[in-house]
Design an enzyme around this catalytic site. Structure first.
Site, mmCIF file in Angstrom:
data_model
loop_
_atom_site.group_PDB
_atom_site.id
_atom_site.type_symbol
_atom_site.label_atom_id
_atom_site.label_comp_id
_atom_site.label_asym_id
_atom_site.label_seq_id
_atom_site.Cartn_x
_atom_site.Cartn_y
_atom_site.Cartn_z
ATOM 1 N N HIS A 69 10.070 26.399 65.089
ATOM 2 C CA HIS A 69 11.197 25.661 65.895
ATOM 3 C C HIS A 69 11.853 24.621 64.655
ATOM 4 O O HIS A 69 11.208 24.323 63.643
ATOM 5 C CB HIS A 69 10.588 24.695 66.974
ATOM 6 C CG HIS A 69 9.815 23.638 66.543
ATOM 7 N ND1 HIS A 69 8.387 23.740 66.427
ATOM 8 C CD2 HIS A 69 9.987 22.377 65.947
ATOM 9 C CE1 HIS A 69 7.887 22.680 65.985
ATOM 10 N NE2 HIS A 69 8.776 21.782 65.721
ATOM 11 N N THR A 71 13.112 20.926 65.154
ATOM 12 C CA THR A 71 13.396 19.667 66.164
ATOM 13 C C THR A 71 14.935 19.101 66.220
ATOM 14 O O THR A 71 15.212 18.837 64.934
ATOM 15 C CB THR A 71 12.283 18.552 65.653
ATOM 16 O OG1 THR A 71 11.007 19.303 65.602
ATOM 17 C CG2 THR A 71 12.187 17.671 66.623
ATOM 18 N N HIS A 155 14.983 21.234 59.561
ATOM 19 C CA HIS A 155 13.932 21.855 59.127
ATOM 20 C C HIS A 155 13.323 22.732 60.075
ATOM 21 O O HIS A 155 13.148 22.408 61.231
ATOM 22 C CB HIS A 155 13.107 21.175 58.102
ATOM 23 C CG HIS A 155 12.023 20.394 59.102
ATOM 24 N ND1 HIS A 155 12.747 19.294 59.441
ATOM 25 C CD2 HIS A 155 11.023 20.345 59.510
ATOM 26 C CE1 HIS A 155 11.709 18.586 60.268
ATOM 27 N NE2 HIS A 155 10.744 19.434 60.153
ATOM 28 N N THR A 157 9.267 23.712 60.058
ATOM 29 C CA THR A 157 8.008 23.569 59.456
ATOM 30 C C THR A 157 7.221 24.821 59.439
ATOM 31 O O THR A 157 7.210 25.405 60.664
ATOM 32 C CB THR A 157 7.033 22.603 60.215
ATOM 33 O OG1 THR A 157 7.641 21.268 59.979
ATOM 34 C CG2 THR A 157 5.588 22.364 59.553
HETATM 35 O O1 ACK Z 1 8.094 20.219 62.080
HETATM 36 P P1 ACK Z 1 8.418 18.989 62.973
HETATM 37 O O2 ACK Z 1 9.969 18.709 63.118
HETATM 38 O O3 ACK Z 1 7.660 17.639 63.269
HETATM 39 O O4 ACK Z 1 8.092 19.597 64.537
HETATM 40 C C1 ACK Z 1 7.229 18.547 65.042
HETATM 41 C C2 ACK Z 1 7.692 18.335 66.473
HETATM 42 O O5 ACK Z 1 8.335 16.888 66.366
HETATM 43 C C3 ACK Z 1 6.513 17.991 67.428
HETATM 44 O O6 ACK Z 1 5.317 17.268 66.984
HETATM 45 C C4 ACK Z 1 8.122 16.588 65.085
HETATM 46 N N1 ACK Z 1 8.061 15.070 65.085
HETATM 47 C C5 ACK Z 1 6.794 14.686 65.300
HETATM 48 N N2 ACK Z 1 6.808 12.938 65.207
HETATM 49 C C6 ACK Z 1 8.170 13.014 64.882
HETATM 50 C C7 ACK Z 1 8.757 11.598 64.596
HETATM 51 N N3 ACK Z 1 8.071 10.558 64.497
HETATM 52 N N4 ACK Z 1 9.796 11.825 64.169
HETATM 53 C C8 ACK Z 1 10.718 12.889 64.160
HETATM 54 N N5 ACK Z 1 10.026 14.326 64.336
HETATM 55 C C9 ACK Z 1 8.668 14.155 64.678
HETATM 56 C C10 ACK Z 1 7.004 17.458 64.264
#
Ligand code: ACK
Length: 223
Positions: A69, A71, A155, A157
């Site tokens: 995904h 985010t 992005h 992951t």
């Molecule tokens: O790869 P990502 O964008 O990094 O996908 C996961 C998703 O949310 C679920 O955990 C992102 N994520 C986790 N903590 C944060 C944060 N503090 N700020 C922005 N994105 C986050 C994580």
């Protein structure tokens, strides 16, 4: 009776359709397989293994995330700043469950993360929260991040090394983009998929010759 507050999710984002997920995983795994055989990569292998002249199998090194995904807003069930405001935006409510085509323009590999850079369209940027790029960014990196266009952190992951959290991928991407802007590129290698650039401390950036597109659905996710 008291009205119950609607619950906020862990996060909102664009989720790749299952068949798209498979296609992207295959293509990006092929890249990892090639990367760890390149001489240029082997020269910097200690940045991954901590030891000189040891091999690394990048496919094993990165653990796969559950669902691919991109985010948009990390809400942490309402604990994150601006979570409620984001969930209540008209554009967010209207966009839920609708389809979007994401465009991946680059891949990044660091000792911590493996990720795909997503280039957001004007329409997609409407779902990108203000200030999201700089959330949790180290103070030293803030000025460079503020100089990057909105959505630079977008992005997918693709994998994290042992003990590393997914949130690191966006931070690694921003660091790489900031270094690029300063013209701090090192070795460049031409690959089938595009141009691979080294950016010190085990950071690699592959600019794709052709963007990889992926069909997604915008939705919220809760564990
Ligand atoms: O790869 P990502 O964008 O990094 O996908 C996961 C998703 O949310 C679920 O955990 C992102 N994520 C986790 N903590 C944060 C944060 N503090 N700020 C922005 N994105 C986050 C994580």
């Amino acid at each position: 009776t008291k009205q119950k507050e609607p619950e906020l999710p862990l996060f909102f984002g664009w989720f790749l359709l299952p068949e798209e997920e498979e296609r992207i995983k295959c293509a990006t795994m092929d890249f990892l397989k090639t990367l760890d055989t390149l001489e240029a990569f082997k020269e910097h292998i200690s940045e991954f293994t901590g030891e000189v002249a040891k091999e690394v199998d990048l496919e094993q090194y990165f653990q796969n995330p559950l669902q691919l995904h991109c985010t948009t807003k990390f809400c942490d069930y309402g604990k994150a700043e601006g979570a409620k405001e984001y969930a209540e935006l008209q554009v967010v409510k209207e966009s839920l469950a609708t389809s979007y085509e994401l465009s991946v323009t680059a891949l990044i590999v660091t000792p911590r993360t493996f990720g795909a850079r997503v280039a957001l369209t004007e329409t997609q940027l409407k779902l990108w929260p203000e200030g999201a790029d700089k959330e949790g960014v180290a103070p030293a990196l803030l000025p460079s991040v503020e100089a990057l266009p909105a959505g630079s952190r977008a992005h997918v992951t693709l994998g994290c090394s042992a003990g590393v959290e997914e949130v690191q991928t966006g931070l690694d991407l921003l660091e790489i983009l900031a270094l690029q802007k300063e013209g701090k590129e090192g070795t460049q290698v031409e690959m089938d998929l595009g141009t691979l650039t080294y950016l010190s401390e085990g950071r690699w950036f592959l600019t794709l010759r052709e963007p990889i597109t992926a069909d997604t659905t915008f939705t919220s996710f809760s564990d």
